[in-house]
Enzyme design. Structure first.
Site, mmCIF file in Angstrom:
data_model
loop_
_atom_site.group_PDB
_atom_site.id
_atom_site.type_symbol
_atom_site.label_atom_id
_atom_site.label_comp_id
_atom_site.label_asym_id
_atom_site.label_seq_id
_atom_site.Cartn_x
_atom_site.Cartn_y
_atom_site.Cartn_z
ATOM 1 C CB CYS A 1 -0.848 0.082 1.322
ATOM 2 S SG CYS A 1 -2.185 -1.428 1.291
ATOM 3 C CB THR A 2 4.119 2.094 1.589
ATOM 4 O OG1 THR A 2 3.288 2.269 3.057
ATOM 5 C CG2 THR A 2 5.113 3.240 1.757
#
Length: 164
Positions: free
Chosen positions: A61-62
């Site tokens: 997600c980062t």
């Protein structure tokens, strides 16, 4: 067999996923600053990329969020807003946005109401990762679904935006 299907996210939820050519329903959620964000208000300004992701500050997600950040000017130049949605709360989104200097809106969908509205399927019991490109009328012109190809979500969205 049914347990296997449920674990890997196959079944009824995938059938109800918002499809290309479909106008998405309006929704309202809190952003990372605690302000109300309404999709129809955003669409009044132009197209919107809505991406659903599992969890703030996790590796995939980062990577995805930073890829949207690094390409943000391309979206902005095309008049397109970028909006990320997960079930994390407002405080988590604020911390995530500040830590990675994310210049776009993150929305808190703690009860997964909007995720269900879009029919975003689960993958291996985790919330799915799906990106939707919406034209200014709120119609899905492109979608991309992949848990493992986080950065490709941005590539797909940029390509779709350029075709509009």
């Amino acid at each position: 067999m049914l347990l296997t299907l449920a674990i890997f996210g196959f079944g009824a939820s995938a059938k109800s996923q918002v499809a290309n050519g479909t106008k998405v329903p309006d929704f309202e959620l809190k952003d990372q600053d605690g302000r109300n964000f309404k999709l129809s208000d955003a669409l009044a300004k132009g197209p919107v990329v809505v991406y659903f992701y599992p969890k703030d500050d996790t590796p995939g997600c980062t990577k995805e969020a930073c890829s949207f950040r690094d390409s943000f000017e391309q979206f902005k130049d095309e008049g397109v807003q970028v909006v990320g949605i997960s079930a994390d709360d407002v405080a988590s989104h604020k911390k995530f946005a500040e830590k990675y200097k994310l210049p776009f809106t993150l929305l808190s969908d703690e009860d997964n109401k909007v995720r269900k509205l879009f029919g975003v399927p689960k993958t291996m019991m985790m919330p799915g990762r799906v990106t939707y490109v919406l034209d200014k009328n709120g119609v899905v012109v492109h979608q991309f679904n992949s848990m493992t190809k986080a950065e490709q979500h941005v590539e797909e969205a940029i390509a779709a935006v350029k075709k509009m």
